[in-house]
Design a protein around this motif. Structure first.
Motif, mmCIF file in Angstrom:
data_model
loop_
_atom_site.group_PDB
_atom_site.id
_atom_site.type_symbol
_atom_site.label_atom_id
_atom_site.label_comp_id
_atom_site.label_asym_id
_atom_site.label_seq_id
_atom_site.Cartn_x
_atom_site.Cartn_y
_atom_site.Cartn_z
ATOM 1 N N TYR A 129 2.951 11.033 -3.778
ATOM 2 C CA TYR A 129 2.956 11.838 -2.553
ATOM 3 C C TYR A 129 1.680 11.573 -1.754
ATOM 4 C CZ TYR A 129 2.610 16.132 0.266
ATOM 5 O OH TYR A 129 2.470 17.046 1.279
ATOM 6 N N PRO A 130 1.801 11.191 -0.487
ATOM 7 C CA PRO A 130 0.597 10.897 0.307
ATOM 8 C C PRO A 130 -0.010 12.173 0.874
ATOM 9 C CG PRO A 130 2.559 10.456 1.602
ATOM 10 C CD PRO A 130 3.038 10.910 0.243
ATOM 11 N N ASN A 131 -0.909 12.751 0.129
ATOM 12 C CA ASN A 131 -1.473 14.058 0.469
ATOM 13 C C ASN A 131 -2.387 13.953 1.695
ATOM 14 O OD1 ASN A 131 -2.460 16.632 0.523
ATOM 15 N ND2 ASN A 131 -3.723 16.423 -1.319
ATOM 16 N N PRO A 172 11.100 8.630 1.153
ATOM 17 C CA PRO A 172 10.778 7.558 2.109
ATOM 18 C C PRO A 172 10.392 8.058 3.499
ATOM 19 C CG PRO A 172 12.691 6.940 0.813
ATOM 20 C CD PRO A 172 12.387 8.365 0.466
ATOM 21 N N CYS A 173 10.803 9.270 3.875
ATOM 22 C CA CYS A 173 10.434 9.781 5.206
ATOM 23 C C CYS A 173 8.940 10.060 5.328
ATOM 24 C CB CYS A 173 11.247 11.019 5.560
ATOM 25 S SG CYS A 173 10.857 12.503 4.602
ATOM 26 N N SER A 174 8.180 9.942 4.239
ATOM 27 C CA SER A 174 6.720 10.097 4.306
ATOM 28 C C SER A 174 6.014 8.805 4.708
ATOM 29 C CB SER A 174 6.165 10.573 2.953
ATOM 30 O OG SER A 174 6.228 9.538 1.980
ATOM 31 N N LEU A 175 6.766 7.721 4.873
ATOM 32 C CA LEU A 175 6.141 6.421 5.145
ATOM 33 C C LEU A 175 5.276 6.418 6.415
ATOM 34 C CD1 LEU A 175 6.040 3.653 3.740
ATOM 35 C CD2 LEU A 175 7.863 2.890 5.274
ATOM 36 N N PRO A 176 5.663 7.115 7.499
ATOM 37 C CA PRO A 176 4.784 7.124 8.673
ATOM 38 C C PRO A 176 3.373 7.635 8.392
ATOM 39 C CG PRO A 176 6.955 7.910 9.281
ATOM 40 C CD PRO A 176 6.946 7.784 7.779
ATOM 41 N N PHE A 190 7.485 15.741 8.928
ATOM 42 C CA PHE A 190 8.405 15.134 7.960
ATOM 43 C C PHE A 190 7.842 15.253 6.546
ATOM 44 C CE2 PHE A 190 10.666 12.962 11.441
ATOM 45 C CZ PHE A 190 11.961 13.047 10.974
ATOM 46 N N LEU A 191 6.560 14.949 6.409
ATOM 47 C CA LEU A 191 5.926 15.001 5.096
ATOM 48 C C LEU A 191 5.999 16.401 4.503
ATOM 49 C CD1 LEU A 191 4.068 13.621 2.920
ATOM 50 C CD2 LEU A 191 2.137 14.505 4.247
ATOM 51 N N GLU A 192 5.586 17.386 5.279
ATOM 52 C CA GLU A 192 5.436 18.727 4.726
ATOM 53 C C GLU A 192 6.758 19.482 4.647
ATOM 54 O OE1 GLU A 192 2.245 20.583 6.902
ATOM 55 O OE2 GLU A 192 0.733 19.421 5.785
ATOM 56 N N ARG A 193 7.738 19.062 5.412
ATOM 57 C CA ARG A 193 9.029 19.737 5.334
ATOM 58 C C ARG A 193 9.889 19.213 4.187
ATOM 59 N NH1 ARG A 193 13.919 20.413 9.775
ATOM 60 N NH2 ARG A 193 14.933 22.120 8.674
ATOM 61 N N VAL A 219 0.848 -1.191 0.000
ATOM 62 C CA VAL A 219 0.000 0.000 0.000
ATOM 63 C C VAL A 219 0.885 1.243 0.000
ATOM 64 C CG1 VAL A 219 -1.729 1.293 1.306
ATOM 65 C CG2 VAL A 219 -1.881 -1.199 1.157
ATOM 66 N N SER A 220 0.517 2.198 -0.832
ATOM 67 C CA SER A 220 1.309 3.423 -0.998
ATOM 68 C C SER A 220 0.431 4.652 -0.755
ATOM 69 C CB SER A 220 1.873 3.486 -2.418
ATOM 70 O OG SER A 220 0.812 3.686 -3.351
ATOM 71 N N GLY A 221 0.963 5.811 -1.092
ATOM 72 C CA GLY A 221 0.213 7.052 -0.968
ATOM 73 C C GLY A 221 -0.982 7.141 -1.893
ATOM 74 N N TYR A 222 -1.144 6.148 -2.790
ATOM 75 C CA TYR A 222 -2.346 6.099 -3.624
ATOM 76 C C TYR A 222 -3.608 6.042 -2.762
ATOM 77 C CZ TYR A 222 -5.809 4.496 -7.000
ATOM 78 O OH TYR A 222 -6.947 4.387 -7.768
ATOM 79 N N LEU A 223 -3.451 5.612 -1.518
ATOM 80 C CA LEU A 223 -4.591 5.561 -0.591
ATOM 81 C C LEU A 223 -5.379 6.867 -0.570
ATOM 82 C CD1 LEU A 223 -3.684 3.885 2.830
ATOM 83 C CD2 LEU A 223 -5.594 3.345 1.316
ATOM 84 N N CYS A 224 -4.665 7.991 -0.607
ATOM 85 C CA CYS A 224 -5.356 9.284 -0.477
ATOM 86 C C CYS A 224 -5.985 9.732 -1.787
ATOM 87 C CB CYS A 224 -4.391 10.350 0.045
ATOM 88 S SG CYS A 224 -3.014 10.694 -1.052
ATOM 89 N N LYS A 225 -5.767 8.960 -2.864
ATOM 90 C CA LYS A 225 -6.389 9.279 -4.151
ATOM 91 C C LYS A 225 -7.587 8.391 -4.444
ATOM 92 C CE LYS A 225 -2.039 10.739 -6.285
ATOM 93 N NZ LYS A 225 -1.118 10.561 -7.434
#
Length: 300
Positions: free
Chosen positions: A229-231, A264-268, A252-255, A192-198
């Motif tokens: 990108y997991p928006n 990869p730091c967006s994984l959390p 981490f995501l927004e910085r 599962v990836s950031g596609y979740l938010c799409k």
């Protein structure tokens, strides 16, 4: 708050322990600062990163990066369906050589993608079958890409079902019913990836997770950096999901991440999205997906 203070805040808290099973950090977007990207991932709790190959050349690049960051970065070796048009038989022996290395932990990214006209379907199928056959011989897991080609992929996997190694369905974007068919194969995991938010199909990956059809023991997580990108601000996310986000993960995501370059730091954030959908603690999701990745890829 100064930049130094923000860094201190980020690193004063307990981390999740995570494994990103698909991050394209050999992409040219990371050419200038890949070491910093890997360090930021560690700071965010990502202890190991699996870098997929998409051609012989990129598979070698992934392995070189794994050698340089031994114990943190691992490679896979394969021919992406978009690259299938350039296939020649010498590539098979080249892939075999790369896959002999212990830091090359899987075959792929390989599979079928009929959504774009980069390689003819018949060529894609031929190249995919050669890689499936190779994986069956060497018993390393397959990183599987499938877009718009569900029936042909299932047909080929069924042909080899008695000797298939573990399969990792990369960044799944198909339907609930398609996922159910894949999960009937005992050795399939869904990443599962950031596609979740799409996903707002009401018949896709969110439903798969919410209903428990994709159990935690068959689930892996990936960023697919620099893509997907997991928006966390997406209007398609429910309130329970948004409430699961922690300030640390969002920072981490927004910085460090943008729509143009995910890291990869967006994984959390992805872990917390899943936790919100399941109504479970994020720590439970983190632990389960990490144990799954260690098992699938034979990592310590």
């Amino acid at each position: 708050m100064t930049s130094k203070d923000l860094d201190a805040l980020m690193n004063c808290c307990d981390n999740y322990i995570l494994i990103d099973v698909g991050a394209n950090i050999i992409n040219k977007k990371f050419a200038r600062d890949v070491d910093s990207v890997i360090q930021r991932a560690k700071d965010a709790g990502v202890q190991k990163i699996i870098v997929p190959g998409s051609s012989v050349k990129s598979s070698k690049e992934a392995l070189r990066l794994a050698k340089f960051h031994s114990g943190t970065v691992y490679a896979t070796a394969g021919i992406h369906p978009f690259e299938a048009k350039s296939w020649d038989e010498s590539q098979l022996s080249a892939l075999e050589d790369i896959l002999k290395d212990t830091e090359c932990v899987g075959v792929g990214e390989c599979g079928l993608d009929y959504t774009k006209d980069f390689s003819p379907p018949e060529i894609q199928k031929m190249v995919f079958e050669k890689q499936i056959s190779l994986a069956c011989q060497i018993k390393k897991p397959v990183i599987l890409r499938e877009k718009g080609a569900y029936k042909d992929v299932i047909d080929l996997l069924t042909k080899y079902k008695d000797s298939l190694p573990t399969l990792v369905l990369h960044s799944f974007v198909g339907t609930f019913e398609e996922a159910n068919s894949y999960l009937q194969l005992d050795n399939v995991y869904i990443a599962v990836s950031g596609y979740l938010c799409k996903d707002n199909s009401f018949n896709g990956i969110q439903k798969l997770i919410e209903t428990g059809t994709l159990p935690l023991n068959r689930l892996l997580i990936e960023t697919d950096s620099p893509f997907l990108y997991p928006n966390a601000r997406s209007s398609k996310l429910t309130e329970p999901v948004k409430n699961a986000f922690t300030q640390r993960s969002i920072r981490f995501l927004e910085r460090y991440c943008t729509f143009q370059r995910n890291e990869p730091c967006s994984l959390p954030v992805i872990v917390e999205m899943i936790a919100g959908l399941l109504n479970k603690p994020a720590e439970e999701v983190a632990l389960a997906t990490t144990l799954n990745a260690l098992k699938v890829f034979g990592l310590s």
